[in-house]
Design a protein around this motif. Structure first.
Motif, mmCIF file in Angstrom:
data_model
loop_
_atom_site.group_PDB
_atom_site.id
_atom_site.type_symbol
_atom_site.label_atom_id
_atom_site.label_comp_id
_atom_site.label_asym_id
_atom_site.label_seq_id
_atom_site.Cartn_x
_atom_site.Cartn_y
_atom_site.Cartn_z
ATOM 1 N N LEU A 98 0.053 5.536 -8.245
ATOM 2 C CA LEU A 98 -0.184 4.808 -7.002
ATOM 3 C C LEU A 98 0.588 3.501 -7.049
ATOM 4 O O LEU A 98 0.862 2.963 -8.132
ATOM 5 C CB LEU A 98 -1.669 4.495 -6.805
ATOM 6 C CG LEU A 98 -2.620 5.654 -6.473
ATOM 7 C CD1 LEU A 98 -4.062 5.148 -6.502
ATOM 8 C CD2 LEU A 98 -2.306 6.249 -5.109
ATOM 9 N N MET A 99 0.907 2.980 -5.867
ATOM 10 C CA MET A 99 1.434 1.625 -5.742
ATOM 11 C C MET A 99 0.309 0.739 -5.236
ATOM 12 O O MET A 99 -0.455 1.129 -4.335
ATOM 13 C CB MET A 99 2.612 1.595 -4.776
ATOM 14 C CG MET A 99 3.792 2.471 -5.185
ATOM 15 S SD MET A 99 4.626 1.905 -6.691
ATOM 16 C CE MET A 99 5.465 0.427 -6.068
ATOM 17 N N VAL A 100 0.194 -0.465 -5.814
ATOM 18 C CA VAL A 100 -0.888 -1.377 -5.419
ATOM 19 C C VAL A 100 -0.293 -2.726 -5.053
ATOM 20 O O VAL A 100 0.745 -3.127 -5.588
ATOM 21 C CB VAL A 100 -1.927 -1.538 -6.550
ATOM 22 C CG1 VAL A 100 -2.600 -0.202 -6.849
ATOM 23 C CG2 VAL A 100 -1.294 -2.101 -7.813
ATOM 24 N N PRO A 101 -0.913 -3.454 -4.114
ATOM 25 C CA PRO A 101 -0.411 -4.772 -3.732
ATOM 26 C C PRO A 101 -0.370 -5.715 -4.937
ATOM 27 O O PRO A 101 -1.378 -5.905 -5.622
ATOM 28 C CB PRO A 101 -1.415 -5.247 -2.676
ATOM 29 C CG PRO A 101 -2.002 -3.990 -2.119
ATOM 30 C CD PRO A 101 -2.071 -3.052 -3.283
ATOM 31 N N ILE B 109 0.997 -1.643 8.273
ATOM 32 C CA ILE B 109 0.347 -2.409 9.337
ATOM 33 C C ILE B 109 0.008 -3.811 8.835
ATOM 34 O O ILE B 109 0.162 -4.798 9.560
ATOM 35 C CB ILE B 109 -0.915 -1.688 9.825
ATOM 36 C CG1 ILE B 109 -0.580 -0.261 10.277
ATOM 37 C CG2 ILE B 109 -1.584 -2.467 10.946
ATOM 38 C CD1 ILE B 109 0.448 -0.182 11.402
ATOM 39 N N ALA B 110 -0.437 -3.903 7.576
ATOM 40 C CA ALA B 110 -0.668 -5.225 6.986
ATOM 41 C C ALA B 110 0.621 -6.040 6.971
ATOM 42 O O ALA B 110 0.616 -7.244 7.233
ATOM 43 C CB ALA B 110 -1.229 -5.080 5.572
ATOM 44 N N VAL C 16 4.496 -6.322 2.384
ATOM 45 C CA VAL C 16 3.559 -6.514 1.279
ATOM 46 C C VAL C 16 4.244 -6.037 0.007
ATOM 47 O O VAL C 16 4.757 -4.915 -0.051
ATOM 48 C CB VAL C 16 2.257 -5.722 1.521
ATOM 49 C CG1 VAL C 16 1.328 -5.848 0.312
ATOM 50 C CG2 VAL C 16 1.566 -6.211 2.785
ATOM 51 N N GLU C 17 4.279 -6.875 -1.009
ATOM 52 C CA GLU C 17 4.903 -6.502 -2.267
ATOM 53 C C GLU C 17 3.966 -5.587 -3.055
ATOM 54 O O GLU C 17 2.782 -5.874 -3.213
ATOM 55 C CB GLU C 17 5.249 -7.738 -3.090
ATOM 56 C CG GLU C 17 6.342 -8.584 -2.459
ATOM 57 C CD GLU C 17 6.765 -9.741 -3.341
ATOM 58 O OE1 GLU C 17 6.054 -10.049 -4.327
ATOM 59 O OE2 GLU C 17 7.817 -10.345 -3.045
ATOM 60 N N MET C 18 4.522 -4.463 -3.543
ATOM 61 C CA MET C 18 3.741 -3.443 -4.223
ATOM 62 C C MET C 18 4.294 -3.202 -5.624
ATOM 63 O O MET C 18 5.515 -3.181 -5.831
ATOM 64 C CB MET C 18 3.793 -2.144 -3.432
ATOM 65 C CG MET C 18 3.391 -2.270 -1.967
ATOM 66 S SD MET C 18 1.622 -2.446 -1.743
ATOM 67 C CE MET C 18 1.092 -0.764 -2.020
ATOM 68 N N VAL C 19 3.393 -2.994 -6.570
ATOM 69 C CA VAL C 19 3.771 -2.705 -7.945
ATOM 70 C C VAL C 19 3.126 -1.386 -8.357
ATOM 71 O O VAL C 19 2.041 -1.044 -7.865
ATOM 72 C CB VAL C 19 3.336 -3.856 -8.885
ATOM 73 C CG1 VAL C 19 1.819 -3.969 -8.951
ATOM 74 C CG2 VAL C 19 3.905 -3.686 -10.279
ATOM 75 N N ALA D 251 7.355 -2.026 6.526
ATOM 76 C CA ALA D 251 7.162 -1.216 5.322
ATOM 77 C C ALA D 251 6.998 -2.096 4.091
ATOM 78 O O ALA D 251 7.633 -3.154 3.984
ATOM 79 C CB ALA D 251 8.349 -0.278 5.138
ATOM 80 N N PRO D 252 6.154 -1.682 3.144
ATOM 81 C CA PRO D 252 5.988 -2.464 1.910
ATOM 82 C C PRO D 252 7.250 -2.444 1.068
ATOM 83 O O PRO D 252 8.135 -1.604 1.249
ATOM 84 C CB PRO D 252 4.839 -1.758 1.200
ATOM 85 C CG PRO D 252 4.824 -0.377 1.765
ATOM 86 C CD PRO D 252 5.300 -0.487 3.172
#
Length: 263
Positions: free
Chosen positions: A191-194, A172-173, A181-184, A51-52
């Motif tokens: 939305l959350m984006v990498p 999956i990434a 994957v770190e999300m902001v 999970a991110p």
């Protein structure tokens, strides 16, 4: 492994392409495996998603342009098939979110620039990105959308995979990376984006607002058709201080997109 154009007319931002899918060797290198280990890497990622993880800030928001400061002309968006394409096209990962489940979805959809703050995205009926937008429109609300230009390789690879709707491609990434994957949180949309993405274009898709999209030189070796597709009103452009614009080459085989999808 790819091309980097560091002197681009009309822009200070370099353009890269081909680095993620120029060859099987390039693809494997981005996953830190040997070519004969790609399938095993994917099997492990699909069985063990990660999970991110949310973070407060990230490099993708070192520079933020909102409102009147938004201008797509500041980005070196290519014409991929000169003399035939309808104009400049963004070929990137596109993030949407279901209003019903809250789960985000990632795919690659060609997107034609219409003006300084308007685009038309090839969100075809039946595709998962379109289904996510429809869940917002059914409630009478605009749908949030974000274009991730230069995300980390695993995000691209997961985004072109044919996963069931409701499966978070970023998890999956994370499985491919064996790390979250770190999300902001995006600057202007829900939305959350990498966080380590080079450039993020944020926007809203309003119910019923469409424009003509196409033609575009497609993977099949023919010009993709013209049709009405959803308009994106750009609300922000965020990026690293010294970003690289990454364009996914999506023409007839052998091409970057076809190699990535086949693997």
């Amino acid at each position: 492994f790819g091309f980097l154009f560091d002197r681009v007319e009309g822009s200070r931002i370099p353009v890269a392409t081909g680095a993620l899918g120029a060859s099987v060797r390039a693809y494997a290198t981005a996953l830190a495996v040997e070519p004969d280990e790609i399938n095993a890497k994917w099997e492990d990622a699909l069985l063990n998603p990660v999970a991110p993880r949310a973070v407060a800030t990230g490099p993708c928001q070192e520079v933020v342009h909102k409102g009147d400061a938004v201008d797509l002309a500041t980005l070196p968006i290519p014409v991929w098939t000169p003399g035939k394409d309808a104009g400049r096209y963004i070929t990137s990962v596109v993030a949407t979110r279901s209003a019903e489940t809250g789960v985000q979805n990632y795919g690659v959809y060609r997107t034609l620039v219409l003006g300084k703050d308007r685009m038309v995205c090839n969100l075809s009926p039946g595709r998962q990105g379109r289904q996510c937008c429809d869940t917002h429109h059914a409630r009478g609300n605009p749908a949030p959308i974000a274009f991730l230009i230069g995300a980390e390789p695993a995000v691209y690879y997961a985004s072109v995979t044919n996963l069931p709707l409701g499966v978070d491609e970023v998890a999956i990434a994370g499985g491919l990376n064996r790390a979250p994957v770190e999300m902001v949180r995006a600057a202007t949309v829900d939305l959350m984006v990498p966080s380590r993405t080079e450039i993020v274009i944020e926007g809203l898709v309003y119910p019923g607002e469409v424009a003509r999209e196409g033609p575009f030189g497609e993977f099949a070796g023919y010009m993709g058709p013209v049709g009405d597709r959803p308009v994106v009103r750009v609300t922000a452009i965020t990026h690293r201080r010294d970003p690289i614009f990454y364009g996914l080459a999506s023409q007839m085989p052998p091409s970057e997109s076809t190699l990535m999808q086949s693997l």
